[in-house]
Motif scaffolding. Sequence first.
Motif, PDB file in Angstrom:
ATOM      1  N   VAL A   4      38.969  -4.007  19.857  1.00 26.01           N
ATOM      2  CA  VAL A   4      38.833  -2.841  18.991  1.00 26.01           C
ATOM      3  C   VAL A   4      39.460  -3.189  17.646  1.00 26.01           C
ATOM      4  CG1 VAL A   4      39.442  -0.420  18.651  1.00 26.01           C
ATOM      5  CG2 VAL A   4      38.937  -1.270  20.954  1.00 26.01           C
ATOM      6  N   SER A   5      38.633  -3.217  16.612  1.00 22.82           N
ATOM      7  CA  SER A   5      39.132  -3.582  15.280  1.00 22.82           C
ATOM      8  C   SER A   5      38.800  -2.514  14.242  1.00 22.82           C
ATOM      9  CB  SER A   5      38.530  -4.923  14.851  1.00 22.82           C
ATOM     10  OG  SER A   5      37.118  -4.806  14.757  1.00 22.82           O
ATOM     11  N   GLN A   6      38.370  -1.347  14.704  1.00 26.85           N
ATOM     12  CA  GLN A   6      37.973  -0.290  13.780  1.00 26.85           C
ATOM     13  C   GLN A   6      38.737   0.992  14.055  1.00 26.85           C
ATOM     14  OE1 GLN A   6      33.731  -0.159  14.634  1.00 26.85           O
ATOM     15  NE2 GLN A   6      33.321  -1.355  12.783  1.00 26.85           N
ATOM     16  N   HIS A   7      38.761   1.846  13.028  1.00 31.27           N
ATOM     17  CA  HIS A   7      39.352   3.178  13.126  1.00 31.27           C
ATOM     18  C   HIS A   7      38.288   4.192  12.718  1.00 31.27           C
ATOM     19  CE1 HIS A   7      43.147   1.097  13.394  1.00 31.27           C
ATOM     20  NE2 HIS A   7      42.906   0.514  12.239  1.00 31.27           N
ATOM     21  N   PHE A   8      38.366   5.376  13.272  1.00 34.74           N
ATOM     22  CA  PHE A   8      37.416   6.435  12.923  1.00 34.74           C
ATOM     23  C   PHE A   8      38.012   7.223  11.767  1.00 34.74           C
ATOM     24  CE2 PHE A   8      35.046  10.419  13.570  1.00 34.74           C
ATOM     25  CZ  PHE A   8      33.761   9.886  13.623  1.00 34.74           C
ATOM     26  N   ILE A   9      37.465   6.999  10.576  1.00 32.52           N
ATOM     27  CA  ILE A   9      37.961   7.638   9.353  1.00 32.52           C
ATOM     28  C   ILE A   9      36.769   8.187   8.579  1.00 32.52           C
ATOM     29  CG2 ILE A   9      39.161   7.280   7.152  1.00 32.52           C
ATOM     30  CD1 ILE A   9      40.704   4.987   8.482  1.00 32.52           C
ATOM     31  N   ASN A  10      36.882   9.425   8.166  1.00 31.13           N
ATOM     32  CA  ASN A  10      35.868  10.064   7.335  1.00 31.13           C
ATOM     33  C   ASN A  10      34.497  10.085   8.012  1.00 31.13           C
ATOM     34  OD1 ASN A  10      35.161  11.513   5.057  1.00 31.13           O
ATOM     35  ND2 ASN A  10      34.618   9.689   3.868  1.00 31.13           N
ATOM     36  N   GLY A  11      34.507  10.338   9.320  1.00 27.27           N
ATOM     37  CA  GLY A  11      33.257  10.515  10.040  1.00 27.27           C
ATOM     38  C   GLY A  11      32.552   9.239  10.457  1.00 27.27           C
ATOM     39  N   ARG A  12      33.213   8.092  10.316  1.00 30.66           N
ATOM     40  CA  ARG A  12      32.555   6.838  10.731  1.00 30.66           C
ATOM     41  C   ARG A  12      33.614   5.798  11.112  1.00 30.66           C
ATOM     42  NH1 ARG A  12      32.958   6.468   5.232  1.00 30.66           N
ATOM     43  NH2 ARG A  12      33.174   4.409   4.360  1.00 30.66           N
ATOM     44  N   PHE A  13      33.173   4.814  11.858  1.00 30.43           N
ATOM     45  CA  PHE A  13      34.066   3.712  12.216  1.00 30.43           C
ATOM     46  C   PHE A  13      34.110   2.710  11.073  1.00 30.43           C
ATOM     47  CE2 PHE A  13      33.119   5.418  16.394  1.00 30.43           C
ATOM     48  CZ  PHE A  13      34.382   5.411  16.964  1.00 30.43           C
ATOM     49  N   VAL A  14      35.329   2.353  10.661  1.00 34.23           N
ATOM     50  CA  VAL A  14      35.523   1.401   9.570  1.00 34.23           C
ATOM     51  C   VAL A  14      36.480   0.308  10.033  1.00 34.23           C
ATOM     52  CG1 VAL A  14      35.077   3.074   7.734  1.00 34.23           C
ATOM     53  CG2 VAL A  14      37.402   2.772   8.564  1.00 34.23           C
ATOM     54  N   GLU A  15      36.291  -0.883   9.506  1.00 30.54           N
ATOM     55  CA  GLU A  15      37.176  -1.994   9.857  1.00 30.54           C
ATOM     56  C   GLU A  15      38.605  -1.690   9.412  1.00 30.54           C
ATOM     57  OE1 GLU A  15      36.725  -4.810  11.664  1.00 30.54           O
ATOM     58  OE2 GLU A  15      34.730  -3.989  12.085  1.00 30.54           O
ATOM     59  N   SER A  16      39.536  -2.092  10.225  1.00 30.86           N
ATOM     60  CA  SER A  16      40.948  -1.873   9.931  1.00 30.86           C
ATOM     61  C   SER A  16      41.382  -2.725   8.751  1.00 30.86           C
ATOM     62  CB  SER A  16      41.789  -2.239  11.151  1.00 30.86           C
ATOM     63  OG  SER A  16      43.158  -2.068  10.867  1.00 30.86           O
ATOM     64  N   HIS A  17      42.175  -2.139   7.882  1.00 33.68           N
ATOM     65  CA  HIS A  17      42.816  -2.915   6.830  1.00 33.68           C
ATOM     66  C   HIS A  17      43.960  -3.720   7.435  1.00 33.68           C
ATOM     67  CE1 HIS A  17      45.687  -3.671   3.548  1.00 33.68           C
ATOM     68  NE2 HIS A  17      44.600  -3.837   2.826  1.00 33.68           N
ATOM     69  N   GLY A  18      44.617  -3.131   8.419  1.00 39.88           N
ATOM     70  CA  GLY A  18      45.710  -3.813   9.105  1.00 39.88           C
ATOM     71  C   GLY A  18      45.218  -5.070   9.795  1.00 39.88           C
ATOM     72  N   GLN A  19      46.086  -6.037   9.911  1.00 39.35           N
ATOM     73  CA  GLN A  19      45.719  -7.314  10.527  1.00 39.35           C
ATOM     74  C   GLN A  19      46.453  -7.585  11.835  1.00 39.35           C
ATOM     75  OE1 GLN A  19      43.191  -9.308   9.170  1.00 39.35           O
ATOM     76  NE2 GLN A  19      42.969  -7.417   7.997  1.00 39.35           N
ATOM     77  N   GLU A  20      47.532  -6.851  12.087  1.00 38.57           N
ATOM     78  CA  GLU A  20      48.322  -7.081  13.301  1.00 38.57           C
ATOM     79  C   GLU A  20      47.540  -6.594  14.519  1.00 38.57           C
ATOM     80  OE1 GLU A  20      52.603  -5.793  15.242  1.00 38.57           O
ATOM     81  OE2 GLU A  20      52.145  -5.203  13.188  1.00 38.57           O
ATOM     82  N   THR A  21      47.544  -7.393  15.577  1.00 36.92           N
ATOM     83  CA  THR A  21      46.835  -7.013  16.798  1.00 36.92           C
ATOM     84  C   THR A  21      47.813  -6.839  17.955  1.00 36.92           C
ATOM     85  OG1 THR A  21      46.416  -9.311  17.424  1.00 36.92           O
ATOM     86  CG2 THR A  21      44.703  -8.199  16.120  1.00 36.92           C
TER      87      THR A  21
END
Length: 159
Positions: A4-21
């Motif tokens: 999982v590398s995305q977050h649900f923001i503003n009604g859609r899944f977007v790639e995380s800016h964060g890099q830590e896993t």
Amino acid sequence: MKIVSQHFINGRFVESHGQETVDVHNPATGELIGRSTRGDAVDAERAIAAAKAAFPAWSTTSLEERKRYLQRIADALTERMDELVATTVAEFGAPPLFAGYIDGQARDFFLLVQDLLEINELVDDPISPFGGFKMSGFGREFGIHGLQAYLETRTVFAD
């Protein structure tokens, strides 16, 4: 393995800016079953900005429209209940019966809130406190104050 590398923001899944896993292990077997990217301050700022931008439109939605949204969430959880239970078993090591119970409770919360919205509908009256009042007394218990009380650390000693 699920990644999982995305977050649900503003009604859609977007790639995380964060890099830590974070690695996710099955506690029963130790097997690596997933990896999730943590959001960072930029991701949080994006989510907050989206919420602030959405609030004016959301604040004008009717009680019936909000209830429909809650029902759609409950329906979506019901449709994916088998997947949710399997994930709960794998991620937390919960027995399947218990996992089904807690995932069902999560779904049922959205049904309960529909009823609470009906009971707690605000009356549009400019002389009432803050433009209205709640008729059931459930407002505090099911609001932020109830959540804070639930999460409050307590110590119990038993003999």
